[in-house]
Design a protein around this motif. Sequence first.
Motif, PDB file in Angstrom:
ATOM      1  N   LYS A   1       5.167  13.125  -1.885  1.00 45.49           N
ATOM      2  CA  LYS A   1       3.761  12.807  -1.642  1.00 45.49           C
ATOM      3  C   LYS A   1       3.421  11.401  -2.121  1.00 45.49           C
ATOM      4  O   LYS A   1       2.671  10.668  -1.463  1.00 45.49           O
ATOM      5  N   ARG A   2       3.982  11.067  -3.255  1.00 45.21           N
ATOM      6  CA  ARG A   2       3.731   9.731  -3.787  1.00 45.21           C
ATOM      7  C   ARG A   2       4.325   8.660  -2.868  1.00 45.21           C
ATOM      8  O   ARG A   2       3.707   7.624  -2.591  1.00 45.21           O
ATOM      9  N   LEU A   3       5.509   8.944  -2.389  1.00 48.49           N
ATOM     10  CA  LEU A   3       6.205   8.029  -1.506  1.00 48.49           C
ATOM     11  C   LEU A   3       5.448   7.852  -0.190  1.00 48.49           C
ATOM     12  O   LEU A   3       5.318   6.751   0.355  1.00 48.49           O
ATOM     13  N   TYR A   4       4.946   8.962   0.296  1.00 51.29           N
ATOM     14  CA  TYR A   4       4.168   8.992   1.524  1.00 51.29           C
ATOM     15  C   TYR A   4       2.931   8.112   1.386  1.00 51.29           C
ATOM     16  O   TYR A   4       2.631   7.281   2.227  1.00 51.29           O
ATOM     17  N   LYS A   5       2.263   8.298   0.269  1.00 50.40           N
ATOM     18  CA  LYS A   5       1.046   7.535   0.022  1.00 50.40           C
ATOM     19  C   LYS A   5       1.365   6.049  -0.121  1.00 50.40           C
ATOM     20  O   LYS A   5       0.664   5.201   0.423  1.00 50.40           O
ATOM     21  N   PHE A   6       2.428   5.772  -0.834  1.00 49.01           N
ATOM     22  CA  PHE A   6       2.824   4.374  -0.996  1.00 49.01           C
ATOM     23  C   PHE A   6       3.102   3.734   0.358  1.00 49.01           C
ATOM     24  O   PHE A   6       2.586   2.668   0.683  1.00 49.01           O
ATOM     25  N   PHE A   7       3.923   4.409   1.126  1.00 52.13           N
ATOM     26  CA  PHE A   7       4.381   3.801   2.366  1.00 52.13           C
ATOM     27  C   PHE A   7       3.249   3.675   3.374  1.00 52.13           C
ATOM     28  O   PHE A   7       3.042   2.624   3.988  1.00 52.13           O
ATOM     29  N   TRP A   8       2.524   4.764   3.525  1.00 50.53           N
ATOM     30  CA  TRP A   8       1.501   4.779   4.570  1.00 50.53           C
ATOM     31  C   TRP A   8       0.283   3.951   4.165  1.00 50.53           C
ATOM     32  O   TRP A   8      -0.169   3.092   4.915  1.00 50.53           O
ATOM     33  N   ASN A   9      -0.252   4.225   2.997  1.00 49.55           N
ATOM     34  CA  ASN A   9      -1.495   3.573   2.598  1.00 49.55           C
ATOM     35  C   ASN A   9      -1.290   2.179   2.012  1.00 49.55           C
ATOM     36  O   ASN A   9      -1.848   1.209   2.518  1.00 49.55           O
ATOM     37  N   HIS A  10      -0.474   2.113   0.972  1.00 48.93           N
ATOM     38  CA  HIS A  10      -0.323   0.807   0.328  1.00 48.93           C
ATOM     39  C   HIS A  10       0.427  -0.183   1.210  1.00 48.93           C
ATOM     40  O   HIS A  10       0.003  -1.313   1.377  1.00 48.93           O
ATOM     41  N   PHE A  11       1.544   0.309   1.739  1.00 54.53           N
ATOM     42  CA  PHE A  11       2.381  -0.625   2.496  1.00 54.53           C
ATOM     43  C   PHE A  11       1.827  -0.865   3.904  1.00 54.53           C
ATOM     44  O   PHE A  11       1.515  -1.997   4.272  1.00 54.53           O
ATOM     45  N   CYS A  12       1.667   0.184   4.693  1.00 50.24           N
ATOM     46  CA  CYS A  12       1.258  -0.003   6.092  1.00 50.24           C
ATOM     47  C   CYS A  12      -0.198  -0.428   6.222  1.00 50.24           C
ATOM     48  O   CYS A  12      -0.509  -1.436   6.847  1.00 50.24           O
ATOM     49  N   ASP A  13      -1.088   0.377   5.638  1.00 51.57           N
ATOM     50  CA  ASP A  13      -2.514   0.122   5.861  1.00 51.57           C
ATOM     51  C   ASP A  13      -2.978  -1.177   5.219  1.00 51.57           C
ATOM     52  O   ASP A  13      -3.832  -1.876   5.768  1.00 51.57           O
ATOM     53  N   VAL A  14      -2.441  -1.478   4.070  1.00 55.86           N
ATOM     54  CA  VAL A  14      -2.937  -2.657   3.367  1.00 55.86           C
ATOM     55  C   VAL A  14      -1.991  -3.855   3.492  1.00 55.86           C
ATOM     56  O   VAL A  14      -2.359  -4.894   4.028  1.00 55.86           O
ATOM     57  N   TYR A  15      -0.762  -3.662   3.024  1.00 56.41           N
ATOM     58  CA  TYR A  15       0.114  -4.841   2.952  1.00 56.41           C
ATOM     59  C   TYR A  15       0.483  -5.385   4.332  1.00 56.41           C
ATOM     60  O   TYR A  15       0.369  -6.577   4.599  1.00 56.41           O
ATOM     61  N   ILE A  16       0.939  -4.491   5.208  1.00 54.45           N
ATOM     62  CA  ILE A  16       1.317  -4.965   6.546  1.00 54.45           C
ATOM     63  C   ILE A  16       0.120  -5.609   7.246  1.00 54.45           C
ATOM     64  O   ILE A  16       0.242  -6.662   7.877  1.00 54.45           O
TER      65      ILE A  16
END
Length: 695
Positions: free
Chosen positions: A625-640
Amino acid sequence: MKVLPTKYDPKNIEDRIYKKWLPYLSVEKHKGTKNFIALMAPPNVTGSLHMGHSLQNTLLDVLIRYKRMNDYKIIWIPGLDHAGIATQNVVEKELKKEGLTRFDLGREKFIKRVWEWKEKYGNIILEQFKKLGISPDWSRTRFTMDKEYVKWVERAFIEYYKKGWVYRDYRAINFCPRCKTSLSDLEIEYIEKEGKIYYIKYPIKDSDEYLTVATTRPETMLGDVALAVNPNDQRYTKYIGRIAILPILNRELLIITDIKVDPKFGTGVVKVTPAHSIVDYEIGVRHNLEMIKVIDEDAKIVNVPEFENMDYLTAREKILSILKQKGLLEKEEDIKHNVPICYRCQTELQVIPSKEWFLKMTELAKIAKDAVKTRKVYIIPNRFKKIYFDWLKNIRDWCISRKIWWGQVLPVWYCKNCEDSYVVSTKKPNKRCKYCKKNQWYRTEEVFDTWFSSALWPFAILYTKKEKDWYPADIVFSARDIINLWIARMIYSGIFFMKKPPFKFVYIHPTVLTKEGKRMSKSLGTGIDPLDLIEKYGADALRFGLIWQTTNLQDLRFDETNVENGMKFANKIYNAIRFYLIRYPEMKKREGFSSEDKKIIRAFNSTLKYVSKNIENFQFSNALKRLYKFFWNHFCDVYIESCKGDTKNNPEVLRMIVINSLKLLHPFMPFITEYLWEEIGNRNLLLHEKWPQQI
RNA sequence: GGGCGGGUAGCUCAGUGGUAGAGCGUCUCGCUUACAACGAGAAGGUCAGAGGUUCGAUUCCUCUCCCGCCCACCA
């Protein structure tokens, strides 16, 4: 540059990736510096992949892949269990279609038939395991009926025998009239049934008095040898030591006392039938009573002329009508009670006396208890220890012989002429029988309880001529319904034979139920076929869904939505990598980091730490779940998003996060990550990559 | 009969002694050049019930009720 389609399609990719891994899964192909040794619960040869297997092996595979990436050499040996009764039943069903029984074929031909069946269908489940993406060493696949394995089974029996813990005895045991075999205490299930309880009058000799006995099984009265009351039951004190007359047969029954009699149940007077009740057998032993066998292996009446060869239910009716005639049936009441049934064929069991082989449990139970008590073995979650201890506390000796045909044959030889003369040996004895003085021995046809061989699994597969230092394992994953049937028995067997517990950790995973909380079962039509889900969403998605839902609770109510979600996540990962492949080459190289760069690096580092910690602590769902949140929210939604347009982000940060995210995701979703690993230009396998360090 | 686990948003579940969280679902708006299997935003819960401890309890204690499981087996 190759342009990927916008949707991820796991169909062809997963099989291709698995083939790519296959040559690199053997122990020799990975140079870890420390060993990590895990046990696979060998599935039955009769089985096909169900949700329980999928969950168990997925979770273990997460841990295995994580350990492999952390410099461990993985020793994970797959295998199959011959599953005695279960497999024999399946083949018997096949035969039935041809109008045959196993007795028509005879023992030898039947066993040949089971082997043929095993060769044809036995490996199906292992192939299905591959679809799931698990990564054991297939070059070492074992089977509990392999020659080497059978040797271990025989050796174990002989060692126990030498120790004086294996013995043969004639006693009341649980018997399945359909499977035609003895069963152990753990192979019994109970179903609640509507039935009747009958109150039968037993006249007291030389008086007009009588005692009333309540029973649900009037036909067993043919084998009564005594009546018993609780020693503290004031109502019956005056009858103790007197004689009652068994109706119909007019046998004299001594009235005795026994603490096992519950004064609150029925009338407080028990008919004692040592041949056909386990509790009565034990009362019989305490009071030195005779066993009179009146029901046989076909559940028919024997040794009573007027009922001879009558089915037990027919006999029951006849007995009741005679009692009614004689005015000895006081009353009958409706009752809900638990009826014992066979755990493999659901046939109502009989307790009958039989000559069987037993393993004495006193010392072994103590060994098993100590191992967990002294923390040589940890059971996780902790509360399951109770199930383990409770069983060991009240344990009876283990009936290890079975009268079926499919299994390892006991290393026992009987004298052709003398009934109770035997020799324990793997080879035909060359000596004279002590009774008839002749040298005429034949090998028994009795086979082992399938769980006797399962109990040896850890050292039978890990302690071989080549690899003596692989025993013990680090860990085993298990369903909670076989904690005693399998786990406990492995623990004491391992300690007894190898002087060390077979593993350090037992992780008990939840039972997979339907979304409504029902047991998944083919016959109820409530089962979900994991292969259908793989077909529909992909194996990574199934793994995602299962891991997502795994908790420390006893059950997991499986919700397909989570698998669908896994598929969406796979697609998200896929498209994020597409973004990287398209944009990274266009981005301006630069020194230093933007604030977005710094933010994502911080988020990555804390995710890495959290994910590692939670995998190690078996909190797989938290990690995912943590990984999911990191990848989807932090990485995709924000960083990308922040990488688009006129960005100040450093492209090397994007690159680092892509690479390291694939690594972190790999244990959970191995196929897509391996596939994308190759798409971003790596020639080596992600399977063998190193787990990331803090950036 | 004994024991264990659970009862938190419509569903599956996290969570904490200090004014409740996720995913899915629902609603609104957006087909914005990685992804509509998407994005932005919103609504939605007397945390099973009663009592107690506490300044304060969904969280700790006691009891009750439901659901599930395990063990014992009823002669």
